[in-house]
Design an enzyme around this catalytic site. Structure first.
Site, PDB file in Angstrom:
ATOM      1  N   CYS A   1       6.520   4.246  15.709  1.00  0.00           N
ATOM      2  CA  CYS A   1       7.579   3.275  15.988  1.00  0.00           C
ATOM      3  C   CYS A   1       8.314   2.753  14.762  1.00  0.00           C
ATOM      4  O   CYS A   1       9.531   2.884  14.680  1.00  0.00           O
ATOM      5  CB  CYS A   1       7.002   2.105  16.776  1.00  0.00           C
ATOM      6  SG  CYS A   1       6.432   2.623  18.404  1.00  0.00           S
TER       7      CYS A   1
ATOM      8  N   GLY B   1       0.825  -1.209   0.000  1.00  0.00           N
ATOM      9  CA  GLY B   1       0.000   0.000   0.000  1.00  0.00           C
ATOM     10  C   GLY B   1       0.852   1.250   0.000  1.00  0.00           C
ATOM     11  O   GLY B   1       1.921   1.303  -0.627  1.00  0.00           O
TER      12      GLY B   1
END
Ligand code: UDX
Length: 436
Positions: free
Chosen positions: A262, A255
């Site tokens: 993080c 995607g």
């Protein structure tokens, strides 16, 4: 047990509420007095499913409280969790001075035999450093410092904390491990595995886990490029790969690329930590590069769909870095918005959870209504896999847009449905639908 939690960000607050729900006596503290006051009133500063209930229950039962200083929180505590944030100094270059400062303060206020648990994601060797700092500060104090990294995902944080895949305790001494076994006793009794190791291994395991998840995603995104060039379907390729239990289906969704607080930073941190130690972990630089390429690819699809960006309105559907959270830190949507705006587009965004105020001061207008966002837009870009997007009335969207085109940065929608509704549709790593 009596527990103190220093730092009430995502990890600290969830840890504190979870431990209080297990019956421990938890006192939390934070450098921000506003946050401490909010928490005392039962208001969580961020959205996390189930958190409000745990917070209210802990406060009502008296097992959870918040105080304004480390000294007050730590007094009499048997276990102290260090969950302070590490404000990013530069990308991946996380300052550890907040960790060092809190270690000093904890040492000054702690009682003998306290176990200090480092939860913040830190480079290997940090727990050892903390131990030295504390020893310098209070040579008389008997204590242990251990690393117990947290693997919780935003949006699933409570469940990940109370029912983790594994608990990790990196300690240099037996007594500290036994104290933590006592703290986590009910989880261990319900079948959660506790892995005992040394602090450096525990610290590295956290960075390694996040870097590996990022690597899987970038692998899928590179496959998306090859799928587009070869006419294959990346969703089919990753489904077939994921059916092999040695590979597994998780974190293979291609995607717009990974975001959040993080993954993008931890991959850079691990690369820099390795370089500092003398190893060139070049693969990790490539993972970051492929992640940028994934965003580029989506930006190019918008251009392919609507030709000139200048003067056109683009509606972003989803701003959060993933569904289920209102967090926009490191969100690919914000970067895409900045890119499109710099090329002259007007960018409007709809997100079911993100308030305009949370989206920062980027070049975007944020609205809570998807049809308002799409009004006058030449293209909708799906940036977050919100299930709400699947429920939208395509006919109504088409009517308010200047051109019926959708770029799907999450491969969320169904090409056939979009084709029937008269949209041009541009997913990632699979066939597009062009208007006849
Ligand atoms: C991550 C780790 O998963 C967690 O263990 C750690 O404690 C903190 O960092 P989080 O930041 O909440 O958790 O997000 P995560 O669910 O890992 O997703 C990270 C990003 O990757 C999101 O932008 C998500 O949309 C993206 N992603 C995830 C993909 O693009 N493809 C996938 O297949 C999976």
């Amino acid at each position: 047990m009596k527990v103190a939690v220093v730092g009430t960000g995502h990890v600290g607050l969830v840890t504190g509420c979870a431990l209080a729900s297990l019956g421990h006596d938890v006192v939390g503290t934070d450098a921000s007095a506003d946050k401490v006051a909010m928490l005392g009133r039962g208001e969580a500063p961020f959205h996390e499913p189930g958190l409000d209930d745990l917070l209210a229950a802990g406060l009502a039962a008296g097992t959870l409280s918040f105080v304004g200083s480390i000294a007050e929180a730590v007094a009499g505590a048997e276990v102290v969790f260090v969950c302070v944030g590490r404000p990013p100094v530069g990308l991946g270059d996380r300052s550890l001075s907040a960790v060092e400062d809190s270690a000093r303060e904890i040492a000054r206020a702690a009682a003998d035999d306290v176990v200090l648990v480092v939860k913040s994601t830190v480079p290997p060797g940090t727990t050892a450093r903390i131990e030295k700092v504390m020893r310098l500060e209070r040579p008389d104090l008997r204590f242990s410092a251990v690393s117990s990294p947290e693997f919780l995902r935003e949006g699933h944080a409570i469940d990940d904390t109370l029912r983790p895949d594994r608990l990790v305790v990196g300690a240099g001494d037996r007594r500290a491990i036994e104290v933590l076994r006592g703290l986590y006793a009910s989880m261990i009794a319900s079948g959660v595995r506790l892995i005992e190791t040394d602090p450096r291994t525990a610290e590295l395991s956290k960075l390694a886990s996040n870097a590996f998840l990022a690597t899987k995603i970038s692998f899928a995104n590179s496959l998306a490029r090859v799928s587009e060039l070869s006419g294959a379907d990346v969703e089919g390729v990753t489904e077939i790969m994921g059916a092999d239990p040695r590979i597994g289906p998780a974190f293979l969704r291609a995607g717009i690329g990974f975001g959040g607080y993080c993954l993008p930073k931890d991959i850079v941190t691990l690369e820099r930590v390795s370089a500092k130690l003398g190893y060139d972990f070049a693969m990790l630089r490539e993972v970051s590069r492929v992640n940028e390429e994934a965003l580029d690819a989506v930006a190019r699809k918008v251009e392919e769909a609507i030709w000139n960006l200048e003067g056109k309105t683009v509606a972003l559907f989803g701003l959060a870095f993933k569904a289920g959270t209102d967090d926009v830190r490191g969100a690919p949507a914000l970067e895409l918005a900045a890119r499109l705006a710099s090329e002259g587009s007007e960018v409007v965004a709809y997100d079911p959870m993100v308030e305009a105020a949370h989206a920062g001061h980027g070049p975007i207008e944020v609205v809570r209504d998807p049809y308002a966002a799409a009004t006058g837009a030449a293209c909708i870009v799906v940036c977050t896999e919100w299930p709400q997007i699947l429920e939208l009335d395509l006919g109504r969207l088409k009517d308010v847009m200047t051109q019926p085109s959708i770029v799907d940065g999450r491969n969320l929608l169904d090409a056939e449905v979009l084709a029937r509704a008269g949209f041009s549709y541009h997913p990632v790593g699979r066939a597009s639908v062009e208007l006849a």
